[in-house]
Design a protein around this motif. Structure first.
Motif, PDB file in Angstrom:
ATOM      1  N   GLY A  64       0.825  -1.206   0.000  1.00 18.94           N
ATOM      2  CA  GLY A  64       0.000   0.000   0.000  1.00 18.94           C
ATOM      3  C   GLY A  64       0.860   1.257   0.000  1.00 18.94           C
ATOM      4  N   ALA A  65       0.163   2.391  -0.078  1.00 17.78           N
ATOM      5  CA  ALA A  65       0.871   3.673  -0.038  1.00 17.78           C
ATOM      6  C   ALA A  65       1.459   3.917   1.350  1.00 17.78           C
ATOM      7  CB  ALA A  65      -0.082   4.802  -0.415  1.00 17.78           C
ATOM      8  N   THR A  66       0.875   3.300   2.366  1.00 19.59           N
ATOM      9  CA  THR A  66       1.372   3.523   3.729  1.00 19.59           C
ATOM     10  C   THR A  66       2.813   3.040   3.858  1.00 19.59           C
ATOM     11  OG1 THR A  66      -0.877   3.177   4.499  1.00 19.59           O
ATOM     12  CG2 THR A  66       0.837   3.179   6.180  1.00 19.59           C
ATOM     13  N   GLU A  67       3.084   1.837   3.345  1.00 20.09           N
ATOM     14  CA  GLU A  67       4.475   1.366   3.401  1.00 20.09           C
ATOM     15  C   GLU A  67       5.353   2.186   2.459  1.00 20.09           C
ATOM     16  OE1 GLU A  67       7.917  -1.579   2.521  1.00 20.09           O
ATOM     17  OE2 GLU A  67       6.280  -1.433   1.183  1.00 20.09           O
ATOM     18  N   ALA A  68       4.790   2.590   1.330  1.00 18.75           N
ATOM     19  CA  ALA A  68       5.558   3.435   0.396  1.00 18.75           C
ATOM     20  C   ALA A  68       6.026   4.703   1.113  1.00 18.75           C
ATOM     21  CB  ALA A  68       4.709   3.794  -0.816  1.00 18.75           C
ATOM     22  N   LEU A  69       5.110   5.312   1.875  1.00 16.92           N
ATOM     23  CA  LEU A  69       5.456   6.544   2.595  1.00 16.92           C
ATOM     24  C   LEU A  69       6.507   6.263   3.660  1.00 16.92           C
ATOM     25  CD1 LEU A  69       1.817   7.846   2.863  1.00 16.92           C
ATOM     26  CD2 LEU A  69       3.705   9.179   1.898  1.00 16.92           C
ATOM     27  N   TYR A  70       6.310   5.190   4.399  1.00 11.33           N
ATOM     28  CA  TYR A  70       7.252   4.858   5.476  1.00 11.33           C
ATOM     29  C   TYR A  70       8.640   4.561   4.905  1.00 11.33           C
ATOM     30  CZ  TYR A  70       9.644   2.590   9.261  1.00 11.33           C
ATOM     31  OH  TYR A  70      10.596   2.275  10.199  1.00 11.33           O
ATOM     32  N   SER A 122      -0.251   9.291   8.617  1.00  4.82           N
ATOM     33  CA  SER A 122       0.968   8.478   8.662  1.00  4.82           C
ATOM     34  C   SER A 122       2.219   9.293   8.298  1.00  4.82           C
ATOM     35  CB  SER A 122       0.847   7.238   7.778  1.00  4.82           C
ATOM     36  OG  SER A 122       1.198   7.507   6.445  1.00  4.82           O
ATOM     37  N   TYR A 123       2.049  10.461   7.644  1.00  4.25           N
ATOM     38  CA  TYR A 123       3.237  11.253   7.286  1.00  4.25           C
ATOM     39  C   TYR A 123       4.039  11.591   8.544  1.00  4.25           C
ATOM     40  CZ  TYR A 123       0.502  12.505   3.040  1.00  4.25           C
ATOM     41  OH  TYR A 123      -0.266  12.499   1.905  1.00  4.25           O
ATOM     42  N   VAL A 124       3.316  12.175   9.496  1.00  2.00           N
ATOM     43  CA  VAL A 124       4.003  12.691  10.684  1.00  2.00           C
ATOM     44  C   VAL A 124       4.586  11.533  11.497  1.00  2.00           C
ATOM     45  CG1 VAL A 124       3.667  13.963  12.841  1.00  2.00           C
ATOM     46  CG2 VAL A 124       2.708  14.836  10.713  1.00  2.00           C
ATOM     47  N   ILE A 143       3.346  16.678  -0.417  1.00  2.00           N
ATOM     48  CA  ILE A 143       2.052  17.187  -0.920  1.00  2.00           C
ATOM     49  C   ILE A 143       1.153  15.994  -1.224  1.00  2.00           C
ATOM     50  CG2 ILE A 143       2.947  17.380  -3.306  1.00  2.00           C
ATOM     51  CD1 ILE A 143       0.996  19.796  -3.634  1.00  2.00           C
ATOM     52  N   ASN A 144      -0.135  16.169  -1.001  1.00  2.00           N
ATOM     53  CA  ASN A 144      -1.122  15.126  -1.312  1.00  2.00           C
ATOM     54  C   ASN A 144      -2.112  15.709  -2.326  1.00  2.00           C
ATOM     55  OD1 ASN A 144      -3.961  13.802   0.535  1.00  2.00           O
ATOM     56  ND2 ASN A 144      -2.885  12.889  -1.161  1.00  2.00           N
ATOM     57  N   ASN A 145      -2.187  15.084  -3.476  1.00  2.00           N
ATOM     58  CA  ASN A 145      -3.018  15.598  -4.559  1.00  2.00           C
ATOM     59  C   ASN A 145      -3.567  14.434  -5.371  1.00  2.00           C
ATOM     60  OD1 ASN A 145      -4.185  17.282  -6.511  1.00  2.00           O
ATOM     61  ND2 ASN A 145      -2.310  17.334  -7.742  1.00  2.00           N
ATOM     62  N   HIS A 155      -6.509  15.804  -2.616  1.00  2.00           N
ATOM     63  CA  HIS A 155      -6.184  15.950  -1.199  1.00  2.00           C
ATOM     64  C   HIS A 155      -7.227  15.374  -0.240  1.00  2.00           C
ATOM     65  CE1 HIS A 155      -5.651  18.351   2.567  1.00  2.00           C
ATOM     66  NE2 HIS A 155      -4.420  17.958   2.350  1.00  2.00           N
ATOM     67  N   ASN A 156      -6.742  14.490   0.601  1.00  2.00           N
ATOM     68  CA  ASN A 156      -7.494  13.974   1.752  1.00  2.00           C
ATOM     69  C   ASN A 156      -7.101  14.844   2.942  1.00  2.00           C
ATOM     70  OD1 ASN A 156      -8.490  12.479   3.905  1.00  2.00           O
ATOM     71  ND2 ASN A 156      -7.190  10.686   3.569  1.00  2.00           N
ATOM     72  N   PRO A 157      -7.981  15.455   3.696  1.00  5.60           N
ATOM     73  CA  PRO A 157      -9.436  15.270   3.754  1.00  5.60           C
ATOM     74  C   PRO A 157     -10.272  16.297   2.978  1.00  5.60           C
ATOM     75  CG  PRO A 157      -8.738  16.537   5.653  1.00  5.60           C
ATOM     76  CD  PRO A 157      -7.494  16.263   4.836  1.00  5.60           C
ATOM     77  N   GLU A 202      -0.235  10.626  -4.429  1.00  2.00           N
ATOM     78  CA  GLU A 202      -1.278  10.792  -5.451  1.00  2.00           C
ATOM     79  C   GLU A 202      -2.239   9.607  -5.467  1.00  2.00           C
ATOM     80  OE1 GLU A 202       0.820  11.958  -9.077  1.00  2.00           O
ATOM     81  OE2 GLU A 202       1.895  13.549  -7.990  1.00  2.00           O
ATOM     82  N   VAL A 203      -2.536   9.071  -4.276  1.00  2.00           N
ATOM     83  CA  VAL A 203      -3.348   7.841  -4.228  1.00  2.00           C
ATOM     84  C   VAL A 203      -4.758   8.027  -4.812  1.00  2.00           C
ATOM     85  CG1 VAL A 203      -2.105   6.811  -2.265  1.00  2.00           C
ATOM     86  CG2 VAL A 203      -4.174   8.117  -1.837  1.00  2.00           C
ATOM     87  N   TYR A 204      -5.262   9.270  -4.804  1.00  6.56           N
ATOM     88  CA  TYR A 204      -6.614   9.502  -5.366  1.00  6.56           C
ATOM     89  C   TYR A 204      -6.550  10.035  -6.790  1.00  6.56           C
ATOM     90  CZ  TYR A 204      -7.845   8.867  -0.469  1.00  6.56           C
ATOM     91  OH  TYR A 204      -7.982   8.344   0.795  1.00  6.56           O
ATOM     92  N   GLY A 206      -5.398   0.415  -4.154  1.00 13.94           N
ATOM     93  CA  GLY A 206      -6.533   0.304  -3.237  1.00 13.94           C
ATOM     94  C   GLY A 206      -7.625   1.310  -3.543  1.00 13.94           C
ATOM     95  N   LYS A 207      -7.221   2.540  -3.852  1.00 22.68           N
ATOM     96  CA  LYS A 207      -8.209   3.605  -4.128  1.00 22.68           C
ATOM     97  C   LYS A 207      -8.773   3.440  -5.525  1.00 22.68           C
ATOM     98  CE  LYS A 207      -6.428   5.087  -0.420  1.00 22.68           C
ATOM     99  NZ  LYS A 207      -7.078   4.855   0.853  1.00 22.68           N
ATOM    100  N   THR A 208      -7.869   3.213  -6.485  1.00 20.74           N
ATOM    101  CA  THR A 208      -8.269   3.208  -7.893  1.00 20.74           C
ATOM    102  C   THR A 208      -9.237   2.076  -8.205  1.00 20.74           C
ATOM    103  OG1 THR A 208      -6.230   4.274  -8.506  1.00 20.74           O
ATOM    104  CG2 THR A 208      -7.327   3.037 -10.253  1.00 20.74           C
TER     105      THR A 208
HETATM  106  N1  PMP Z   1      -2.295   8.545   1.482  1.00 20.51           N
HETATM  107  C1  PMP Z   1      -3.530   9.035   1.631  1.00 20.51           C
HETATM  108  C2  PMP Z   1      -3.777  10.476   1.364  1.00 20.51           C
HETATM  109  C3  PMP Z   1      -4.552   8.184   2.029  1.00 20.51           C
HETATM  110  O1  PMP Z   1      -5.786   8.675   2.182  1.00 20.51           O
HETATM  111  C4  PMP Z   1      -4.271   6.829   2.295  1.00 20.51           C
HETATM  112  C5  PMP Z   1      -5.291   5.861   2.829  1.00 20.51           C
HETATM  113  N2  PMP Z   1      -6.433   5.857   2.472  1.00 20.51           N
HETATM  114  C6  PMP Z   1      -2.974   6.371   2.103  1.00 20.51           C
HETATM  115  C7  PMP Z   1      -2.000   7.255   1.717  1.00 20.51           C
HETATM  116  C8  PMP Z   1      -2.603   4.936   2.369  1.00 20.51           C
HETATM  117  O2  PMP Z   1      -2.975   4.124   1.332  1.00 20.51           O
HETATM  118  P1  PMP Z   1      -2.898   2.519   1.409  1.00 20.51           P
HETATM  119  O3  PMP Z   1      -4.208   2.061   1.909  1.00 20.51           O
HETATM  120  O4  PMP Z   1      -2.625   2.120   0.006  1.00 20.51           O
HETATM  121  O5  PMP Z   1      -1.792   2.169   2.328  1.00 20.51           O
END
Ligand code: PMP
Ligand code: GLN
Length: 383
Positions: free
Chosen positions: A95-101, A123-125, A165-167, A169-171, A199-201, A231-233
């Motif tokens: 997932g993007a979470t591990e990508a970020l970590y 998860s960024y912080v 940057i998140n684009n 953007h959540n939330p 850019e997950v969205y 996961g999002k797409t």
């Molecule tokens: N980045 C953003 C902005 C998210 O909203 C999320 C989770 N929904 C993630 C990363 C993590 O994505 P993943 O579920 O693929 O780990």
């Protein structure tokens, strides 16, 4: 008795899990945690079954199955004219979470500083702090959630290394436009910063909004690490297939972390996602139409209930002002809604380090079945 590391004292349970738990305990309709309450594309589920039966039962190469890396490379080329070498520049993650970590761990030394635009994904912080580095918030100011370049300039120090940057953007549901991205790009180049672009969205866009990857801006590809997630797409958040695209020397560092964090990612899922990415052009219009219908329905319902805000152009979230409904701050109002109105939302103040602006909002996730959205609106009507 020995205890956990001191650094753990700065962490608490993620707001998403907390809210989902409270929703269950209170039998509330859950518009909190961001995930669809329906399953994603059936054709892709059929493909994964087939992939399991075909074999693919052993470890994939640690940087990701070549088939998937080639398909990731191909869609970046088809959609954005961005060229990433699947051999060296793309890494598949949990997932993007591990990508970020893995990315933040690979880039950060202790005491480095990272500019995070708040509200931020939580998860960024946490990942920054686990590296012993420091998150420096710059606020995206309501109601348009714009960033002031003067504030960016104030945040930068000799220790600043990265901007995230998140684009889309959540939330907030904001889709950044070219001029805004250009400003951030200039700022990053002026101060020689790396940019992590989450850019997950990227495909969750409405009303003709276009997604502009940060790496497509002049001079940005060499300093940008682009992160996304299947996961999002594909509406299958539980599949947890994400990726990082970055120049070779940065990719190499990300891969070195990734190989020790997860080594490799579920092989049949990677094979199925590769097939999914091949079919994006046929799939995305229907996917967007499905979510647009949900967005429009829920937005109209919220408007009728007296909530006033701009309709989001991307993601499956709405950041809704609450000042005309309550004098309570977000956390207390969210609790009131869960307990008394049986609707769970996310209080966005947990996405801020500095500004109090989040206290005046709640985040609603509209990636839900029609009947879920109807129940939520009818529960809220009893406000
Ligand atoms: N980045 C953003 C902005 C998210 O909203 C999320 C989770 N929904 C993630 C990363 C993590 O994505 P993943 O579920 O693929 O780990
Ligand atoms: N990204 C999802 C959200 O913003 C939640 C993912 C999670 O629970 N970690 O709600």
């Amino acid at each position: 008795m020995k205890t956990a590391a001191h650094k753990m004292s700065q962490f608490k349970d993620s707001i998403f899990g907390v809210i989902s738990q409270l929703a269950r305990e209170n039998q509330a309709v859950n518009l909190g945690q961001g995930f669809p309450d329906f399953d994603g594309a059936q054709w892709l589920k059929d493909i994964v079954n087939q992939k399991v039966q075909e074999g693919h039962g052993q470890y994939a190469p640690f940087m990701g199955s070549l088939h998937l890396r080639e398909e990731i490379s191909s869609y970046y080329k088809r959609f954005y004219k961005l060229v990433y070498d699947p051999q060296q520049e793309i890494t598949v993650t949990v997932g993007a979470t591990e990508a970020l970590y893995s990315t933040l761990t690979a880039l950060l030394d202790r005491d480095d500083e990272v500019i995070v635009l708040e509200p931020f994904y939580d998860s960024y912080v946490a990942s920054i702090q686990l590296s012993g580095a420091k998150a420096v918030p710059v606020t995206m100011h309501a109601p348009d959630f714009t960033v002031d370049v003067g504030e960016l300039e104030k945040a930068v120090t000799s220790k600043t290394k990265i901007l995230i940057i998140n684009n889309p953007h959540n939330p907030t549901g904001k889709v950044w436009v070219r001029e805004e991205l250009q400003q951030i790009a200039h700022f990053a180049q002026k101060h020689d910063l790396l940019v992590i672009s989450d850019e997950v969205y990227e495909f969750l866009l409405f009303d003709g909004a276009t997604h502009i990857p940060m790496a497509t801006l002049d001079g940005m590809k060499e300093r940008t690490l682009t992160i996304s997630s299947a996961g999002k797409t594909f509406g299958l958040t539980g599949w947890k297939i994400g990726w990082v695209c970055a120049p070779e020397h940065l990719s190499r560092a990300v891969r070195l972390v990734h190989q020790y964090v997860s080594f490799s990612v579920s092989t049949p899922m990677q094979e199925a996602v590769a097939e999914g990415l091949k079919r994006l052009e046929g799939y995305v219009p229907g996917f967007q139409a499905q979510y647009k219908e949900k967005r429009d329905y829920f937005y109209e319902g919220m408007k009728k209930l007296g909530f006033t805000f701009a309709i989001p152009k991307g993601t499956y979230f709405m950041m809704v002002p609450i000042a005309n409904k309550t004098t309570k701050r977000d956390v207390d109002y969210a609790m009131e809604l869960i307990k008394n109105k049986k609707v769970a939302t996310v209080p966005p103040s947990s996405f801020y380090l500095k500004s109090k602006e989040g206290e005046g909002y709640l985040r609603f996730c509209f990636a839900k079945k029609q009947e879920t959205l109807e129940s939520a609106l009818s529960n809220l009507e009893r406000l």
